[in-house]
Design an enzyme around this catalytic site. Structure first.
Site, PDB file in Angstrom:
ATOM      1  N   SER A   1       0.843  -1.199   0.000  1.00 47.44           N
ATOM      2  CA  SER A   1       0.000   0.000   0.000  1.00 47.44           C
ATOM      3  C   SER A   1       0.877   1.247   0.000  1.00 47.44           C
ATOM      4  O   SER A   1       2.093   1.178   0.186  1.00 47.44           O
ATOM      5  CB  SER A   1      -0.886   0.012   1.245  1.00 47.44           C
ATOM      6  OG  SER A   1      -0.089   0.294   2.374  1.00 47.44           O
ATOM      7  N   LYS A   2       0.210   2.379  -0.188  1.00 51.55           N
ATOM      8  CA  LYS A   2       0.901   3.661  -0.180  1.00 51.55           C
ATOM      9  C   LYS A   2       1.641   3.849   1.147  1.00 51.55           C
ATOM     10  O   LYS A   2       2.737   4.381   1.182  1.00 51.55           O
ATOM     11  CB  LYS A   2      -0.129   4.765  -0.386  1.00 51.55           C
ATOM     12  CG  LYS A   2       0.418   6.155  -0.229  1.00 51.55           C
ATOM     13  CD  LYS A   2      -0.650   7.166  -0.497  1.00 51.55           C
ATOM     14  CE  LYS A   2      -0.497   8.464   0.245  1.00 51.55           C
ATOM     15  NZ  LYS A   2       0.694   8.743   0.986  1.00 51.55           N
ATOM     16  N   ARG A   3       0.990   3.386   2.222  1.00 52.43           N
ATOM     17  CA  ARG A   3       1.606   3.543   3.541  1.00 52.43           C
ATOM     18  C   ARG A   3       2.967   2.835   3.636  1.00 52.43           C
ATOM     19  O   ARG A   3       3.898   3.330   4.249  1.00 52.43           O
ATOM     20  CB  ARG A   3       0.674   3.018   4.639  1.00 52.43           C
ATOM     21  CG  ARG A   3       0.085   4.155   5.487  1.00 52.43           C
ATOM     22  CD  ARG A   3      -0.958   3.645   6.432  1.00 52.43           C
ATOM     23  NE  ARG A   3      -2.056   3.037   5.696  1.00 52.43           N
ATOM     24  CZ  ARG A   3      -2.533   1.811   5.917  1.00 52.43           C
ATOM     25  NH1 ARG A   3      -2.018   1.064   6.861  1.00 52.43           N
ATOM     26  NH2 ARG A   3      -3.550   1.352   5.211  1.00 52.43           N
TER      27      ARG A   3
END
Ligand code: GLU
Length: 514
Positions: free
Chosen positions: A265-267
């Site tokens: 994910s972006k995180r």
């Protein structure tokens, strides 16, 4: 070409697509090109509430950057347009009506409060995840339960409604996935999904199936997260009488975090310091900026090559570097794996370095020139090209060029003290003086001439390369890193090399005394 392959990438403009979306597009593209078929882009923008400004353009620009070019869709048109679902709005209602007439769907008038109350009731009776479906629909406000007249008058009054699929109570829904083989679902586990809303918009499920049918899609290649929706789609094909033209399905494996623990994910990118989006993205609401692979310095060919191998490999060959043309030739769905593919940023950089080594030095030089211009440095094109030729062997990104080559453009003002203190002595000084005088008689300053000059000097004086080269390197560049010493001298040229050696002799003496 009635039977030819037609595939589509069908993103929803709900935010920037991450590299997984680009990979889905790429696999569709490779498959279409390999099969001499058609690659279509369709924008699935029926969910107005999740619409994000700029996401559609972002997606189109990303694919263009990677060289994933569509045959039909936004900007190019085609015989099956429009290719944006919001512009096809008028097409869907008739299919929802057809499903109602055939008894496969129904109107539901329940208010949000009534839906909430149903869920609370079910939870209280021990059902953790209540659904609107076979077990609950008979107790709700829908056209299966309400008198016919009431349904009619509610519709005539313009009451809010949705159209739901009537999921069979107990049926096995099977689909043969091209990657996973037979996948079996029990309809008892599935709910009566909404197909159409009274705002005139279909939901994803109805629009997706109707459009795949109308656009004559032959293969649906999409992410694994859509597998749970597949039985509903299969059922819709059956109920609409389109079973014999139902596309084949292939659900792609997930792209996992570097440690393999869950979906990337972006995180994860923010936490570990790597991009997950192809291009820079600024969130229109929060104004938060995310760096893209492009802006991080990736070559589009390296990026496409890297993502292609996240879940696919042609098998027989050991090779990892493939041009788009080679990928097209080698691509088959059979070689896509079932299990998730770990994203490894170090490996991504390896790909870029490989493409860097092969890059045209003139193109690199043009890019490097803009960096040099910002530092008010100008030089001849030939010299910058020659320096880039050397830099590309050692750098992964053009952004690293300056730190690895500043000494070609500016005189050293600092010298690696550790090496100077270790190596500078009266003896070394005498050696370097002699070297300088021999060098001044050397007319050929090419790589190979200097290479053999230095080696014969070391040999004739009965020295080791360690006695000469590290010191000479610091004299010429100030720093211990860089290409071979003969390369540095050659790229600096005779005049500068001699001047730097002479100056360093004085500076090194000062350093030793200090
Ligand atoms: N609109 C869906 C998405 O955003 C497409 C899923 C599909 O390909 O069927 O990914």
């Amino acid at each position: 070409m009635e039977n030819s392959v037609r595939v589509r990438y069908a993103p929803s403009p709900t935010g920037p697509q991450h590299l997984g979306g680009v990979r889905t597009a790429l696999y569709n593209y490779l498959f279409a090109k390999k099969q001499k078929g058609t690659f279509i882009i369709r924008i699935e923008d029926t969910d107005q509430a999740r619409f994000v400004e700029g996401a559609e353009n972002y997606m189109l620009e990303s694919l263009k950057w990677c060289g994933i070019i569509h045959d039909e869709g936004p900007g190019v048109g085609g015989d099956y347009g429009p290719y944006k679902q919001s512009e096809r709005k008028h097409l869907y209602r008739q299919y929802a009506d057809q499903l109602i007439e055939s008894g496969h769907a129904y109107y539901a008038f329940d208010t949000p409060e009534e839906l909430e109350a149903m869920r609370d009731r079910m939870k209280a009776s021990g059902i953790p995840n209540p659904q609107y479906g076979a077990a609950t629909r008979d107790y709700m406000k829908n056209s299966l339960v309400l008198p016919h007249d009431e349904v009619k008058s509610r519709l005539a009054n313009g009451d809010q409604f949705v159209i739901r699929i009537k999921m069979p109570r107990k049926e096995e829904i099977k689909l043969q996935d091209l990657i996973r083989g037979w996948v079996v679902f029990q309809s008892s586990q599935l709910d009566d999904k909404v197909l159409f809303k009274s705002d005139g918009m279909p939901t994803y499920h109805l629009a997706n199936v109707v459009d795949d049918y109308l656009m004559k899609i032959t293969h649906v290649i999409r992410g694994e997260e859509w597998l749970p929706s597949a039985p509903l789609h299969v059922l819709l094909y059956k109920c609409l009488g389109w079973e014999d033209v139902m596309p084949k399905f292939a659900h792609l494996p997930l792209i996992l975090r570097p440690d393999g623990n869950g979906k990337l994910s972006k995180r994860d990118g923010d936490r570990l310091g790597f991009p997950v989006f192809p291009l820079n993205w600024t969130d229109p609401e929060t104004k938060e900026n995310s760096v893209g692979f492009r802006e991080r310095g990736f070559f589009p060919e390296a990026f496409a090559n890297m993502i292609s191998l996240l879940g696919w490999h042609p098998g027989s060959v050991q090779q990892e570097l493939f041009s788009m043309e080679e990928m097209i030739q080698l691509f088959t769905i059979e070689h896509i794996g079932k299990s998730g593919a770990k994203f490894d940023f170090e490996k991504a950089k390896w790909f870029n370095h490989e493409y860097m080594k092969k890059a045209d030095s003139h193109i690199l030089a043009a890019e490097f020139k803009t960096i040099l211009a910002e530092k008010n440095i100008s030089d001849t094109d030939d010299h910058i090209v020659a320096i880039c030729n050397s830099l590309k062997q050692r750098c992964t990104f053009v952004s690293e060029f300056w730190d690895n080559s500043f000494y070609f453009f500016t005189e050293p003002i600092q010298y690696d003290e550790q090496i100077v203190k270790k190596k500078w002595s009266e003896k070394t000084k005498a050696i370097m003086k002699e070297l300088r005088s021999l060098l001044s008689a050397q007319s050929d300053f090419s790589f190979s001439a200097l290479d053999s000059f230095l080696h014969s000097f070391v040999q004739e004086k009965n020295l080791t390369t360690g006695d000469v080269l590290p010191v000479l390197r610091i004299m010429l560049s100030g720093t211990k890193n860089g290409p071979a010493v003969f390369e540095i001298a050659s790229l600096l040229g005779k005049e500068k090399s001699l001047a730097r050696i002479e100056k360093a002799e004085i500076e090194f003496d000062k350093l030793i005394l200090a």
